[in-house]
Design a protein around this motif. Structure first.
Motif, PDB file in Angstrom:
ATOM      1  N   PHE A   1       0.835  -1.201   0.000  1.00  0.00           N
ATOM      2  CA  PHE A   1       0.000   0.000   0.000  1.00  0.00           C
ATOM      3  C   PHE A   1       0.871   1.251   0.000  1.00  0.00           C
ATOM      4  O   PHE A   1       0.676   2.173  -0.801  1.00  0.00           O
ATOM      5  CB  PHE A   1      -0.921   0.006   1.221  1.00  0.00           C
ATOM      6  CG  PHE A   1      -1.567   1.342   1.492  1.00  0.00           C
ATOM      7  CD1 PHE A   1      -2.745   1.692   0.850  1.00  0.00           C
ATOM      8  CD2 PHE A   1      -0.980   2.252   2.372  1.00  0.00           C
ATOM      9  CE1 PHE A   1      -3.335   2.933   1.084  1.00  0.00           C
ATOM     10  CE2 PHE A   1      -1.567   3.485   2.610  1.00  0.00           C
ATOM     11  CZ  PHE A   1      -2.750   3.822   1.963  1.00  0.00           C
TER      12      PHE A   1
ATOM     13  N   PHE B   1       1.362   4.108  -2.852  1.00  0.00           N
ATOM     14  CA  PHE B   1       0.779   5.409  -2.572  1.00  0.00           C
ATOM     15  C   PHE B   1       1.855   6.482  -2.495  1.00  0.00           C
ATOM     16  O   PHE B   1       2.300   6.897  -1.422  1.00  0.00           O
ATOM     17  CB  PHE B   1      -0.041   5.381  -1.282  1.00  0.00           C
ATOM     18  CG  PHE B   1      -0.907   6.598  -1.112  1.00  0.00           C
ATOM     19  CD1 PHE B   1      -2.141   6.663  -1.733  1.00  0.00           C
ATOM     20  CD2 PHE B   1      -0.486   7.676  -0.357  1.00  0.00           C
ATOM     21  CE1 PHE B   1      -2.945   7.787  -1.595  1.00  0.00           C
ATOM     22  CE2 PHE B   1      -1.281   8.798  -0.210  1.00  0.00           C
ATOM     23  CZ  PHE B   1      -2.507   8.863  -0.829  1.00  0.00           C
TER      24      PHE B   1
ATOM     25  N   VAL C   1      -5.812   0.361  -9.322  1.00  0.00           N
ATOM     26  CA  VAL C   1      -5.627  -0.799  -8.443  1.00  0.00           C
ATOM     27  C   VAL C   1      -5.736  -2.106  -9.223  1.00  0.00           C
ATOM     28  O   VAL C   1      -4.960  -3.043  -9.004  1.00  0.00           O
ATOM     29  CB  VAL C   1      -6.648  -0.780  -7.283  1.00  0.00           C
ATOM     30  CG1 VAL C   1      -6.494  -2.013  -6.399  1.00  0.00           C
ATOM     31  CG2 VAL C   1      -6.476   0.497  -6.451  1.00  0.00           C
TER      32      VAL C   1
ATOM     33  N   THR D   1       3.953   2.705   7.202  1.00  0.00           N
ATOM     34  CA  THR D   1       2.578   2.678   6.690  1.00  0.00           C
ATOM     35  C   THR D   1       1.543   3.052   7.742  1.00  0.00           C
ATOM     36  O   THR D   1       0.634   3.833   7.456  1.00  0.00           O
ATOM     37  CB  THR D   1       2.247   1.303   6.093  1.00  0.00           C
ATOM     38  OG1 THR D   1       3.200   0.996   5.091  1.00  0.00           O
ATOM     39  CG2 THR D   1       0.859   1.306   5.470  1.00  0.00           C
TER      40      THR D   1
ATOM     41  N   ALA E   1      -3.536  -4.455   0.345  1.00  0.00           N
ATOM     42  CA  ALA E   1      -3.109  -3.170  -0.211  1.00  0.00           C
ATOM     43  C   ALA E   1      -4.229  -2.538  -1.029  1.00  0.00           C
ATOM     44  O   ALA E   1      -4.491  -1.327  -0.926  1.00  0.00           O
ATOM     45  CB  ALA E   1      -1.872  -3.364  -1.082  1.00  0.00           C
TER      46      ALA E   1
ATOM     47  N   GLY F   1      -6.862  -0.995   1.193  1.00  0.00           N
ATOM     48  CA  GLY F   1      -6.393   0.278   1.746  1.00  0.00           C
ATOM     49  C   GLY F   1      -6.448   1.396   0.724  1.00  0.00           C
ATOM     50  O   GLY F   1      -6.898   2.508   1.015  1.00  0.00           O
ATOM     51  N   LEU F   2      -5.997   1.096  -0.492  1.00  0.00           N
ATOM     52  CA  LEU F   2      -6.038   2.099  -1.563  1.00  0.00           C
ATOM     53  C   LEU F   2      -7.473   2.484  -1.897  1.00  0.00           C
ATOM     54  O   LEU F   2      -7.780   3.656  -2.152  1.00  0.00           O
ATOM     55  CB  LEU F   2      -5.331   1.554  -2.809  1.00  0.00           C
ATOM     56  CG  LEU F   2      -3.815   1.376  -2.694  1.00  0.00           C
ATOM     57  CD1 LEU F   2      -3.272   0.606  -3.882  1.00  0.00           C
ATOM     58  CD2 LEU F   2      -3.115   2.731  -2.578  1.00  0.00           C
TER      59      LEU F   2
END
Length: 432
Positions: free
Chosen positions: A16, A20, A51, A148, A228, A231-232
């Motif tokens: 992630f 990002f 994604v 993170t 990940a 989260g995105l």
């Protein structure tokens, strides 16, 4: 079972953070601004292109046991080396890594410390990057366990304030093709290109944790990719919504960087500058660490360790330090044509790698890749002002995917052309 779940979360968090970067902080709010009440539709396209493609790239790397070269190998030895090196240099010291430092300085440092020296900052930034990159087995753990969570907390504070205290009413969309615009914005993040290299770090980390079987590595990578991706999804969604809430306050002429700075200041006042600085610094640092480590691992493997990993990452940090001082706008300006050239063939080979077991003829890979490169060259020529009518008339041109149909046609032609050097056949003979 408890250990494997913890490892999946750590690896997922690291992925992630490495995805990002600061650029990802800029795109979603602007998308929300221009799509207004239709922000969810635009956001859906964004997630699909960003994604979705990134997860495919991660899975392709996992299938190749973390070896980037294997993704390109069936397109031909010379082309695979050329493409692999081009990608690693682009997302490494030439473009992406220097941009992380330049963006951190311009968005995170300058607004708070007006007179801070850019060169001194670059030295500090890349000294930290080198320190945290020099041991590749520790990169994922450092990012996933420490950096993170800090990045997520800072982002959630900003998004939470915007959700509970909306800045304004959401206006109707100012554009017509909302979903198409979302796809285009997601495509422009170029995360899938970075995923090709970052996947190698993930596989190295997973192997160092004791998961040596290929099936285990693929399974853990897939699950970490989902972590990940989730989260995105949450962060991009929140940032897109924030942009939609100021659709009455700004028009499309506002800069993407200026928009997120303004949103942060309106939500959090003067402390907002500090929080934004923390977000940008963490986002850029984690990306710089991931990409530096990936570049080091790639060239160490490519040269059979004649170029030591430690030497490569040191050179990358020093070169990036110099380039970063040209500034974000200059770096972006000369990066566009290079990325336009390498991105389509990379995506083609990522997708074909996932289905490679069912494709026996290497000419499918070769013809498709050369078609993607040819269309990329025409796109670059067109971007420099030369009239190339066929480029804009190709299917999916409005989405930035005008290479898809020519690639599909070339792949079909390649299927019917006998390959003299069939990598798949060679692999089958070796395994037998």
């Amino acid at each position: 079972m408890k250990k494997i779940n913890k490892d999946i979360i750590i690896v997922g968090f690291a992925l992630f953070a490495m995805f990002f970067g600061a650029g990802n902080l800029l795109f979603p709010p602007f998308l929300g601004l221009i799509t207004g009440k239709s922000w969810l539709i635009g956001f859906s396209g964004f997630i699909l292109a960003d994604v979705g493609l990134s997860l495919l790239a991660i899975l392709a790397i996992a299938k190749c046991s973390g070896e980037v070269g294997k993704i390109f190998s069936r397109a031909g030895h010379k082309l695979s080396i050329a493409l692999g090196c081009a990608i690693m240099i682009c997302i490494g010291p030439l473009l992406a890594i220097p941009r992380t430092a330049a963006t951190t300085f311009e968005m995170g440092i300058q607004p708070i410390f007006n007179n801070f020296n850019a060169v001194i900052f670059s030295v500090i930034f890349f000294a930290i990057t080198l320190l945290l990159t020099i041991k590749p087995s520790k990169v994922v753990d450092i990012i996933g366990s420490y950096l993170t969570p800090a990045l997520l907390i800072a982002l959630l504070v900003l998004i939470g304030m915007g959700i509970f205290n909306p800045l304004g009413n959401i206006e109707p969309s100012t554009i017509h093709n909302v979903f198409s615009e979302g796809i285009f914005q997601g495509y422009q993040t170029l995360d899938a290109l970075g995923a090709v290299s970052l996947g190698a770090i993930v596989i190295t980390s997973i192997a160092n944790k004791g998961y040596t079987k290929k099936e285990e590595q693929f399974s853990i990578t897939f699950k970490a990719g989902l972590v990940a991706g989730a989260g995105l999804f949450l962060v991009y969604g929140g940032l897109t919504y924030l942009g939609a809430t100021v659709s009455t306050m700004f028009d499309t002429t506002v800069s993407q960087a200026g928009l997120i700075v303004s949103i942060t200041e309106m939500l959090l006042g003067l402390p907002g500058k500090v929080i934004l600085g923390i977000i940008v610094a963490l986002a850029c640092l984690t990306t710089a660490i991931g990409l530096t480590s990936a570049t080091g691992q790639y060239f160490a493997k490519l040269t059979n360790n004649k170029l030591k990993y430690e030497v490569v990452v040191t050179v990358v940090c020093l070169f990036s330090l110099v380039v970063s001082n040209f500034g974000v706008s200059t770096i972006i300006q000369f990066s566009a044509p290079i990325l336009t050239f390498v991105y389509p063939p990379t995506i083609v080979l990522v997708v074909f790698t996932l289905f490679g077991d069912n494709i026996k003829n290497d000419n499918v890979f070769k013809f498709a890749t050369y078609a993607a490169l040819f269309i990329s060259i025409l796109n670059i020529i067109s971007d420099f002002g030369v009239n190339v009518p066929v480029i804009k008339s190709l299917p999916l041109a409005s989405l930035g995917f005008n290479w898809v149909v020519p690639v599909a046609i070339a792949a079909v032609i390649g299927y019917f052309v006998k390959s003299k050097n069939n990598s798949q056949s060679k692999l089958e003979r070796k395994s037998a």
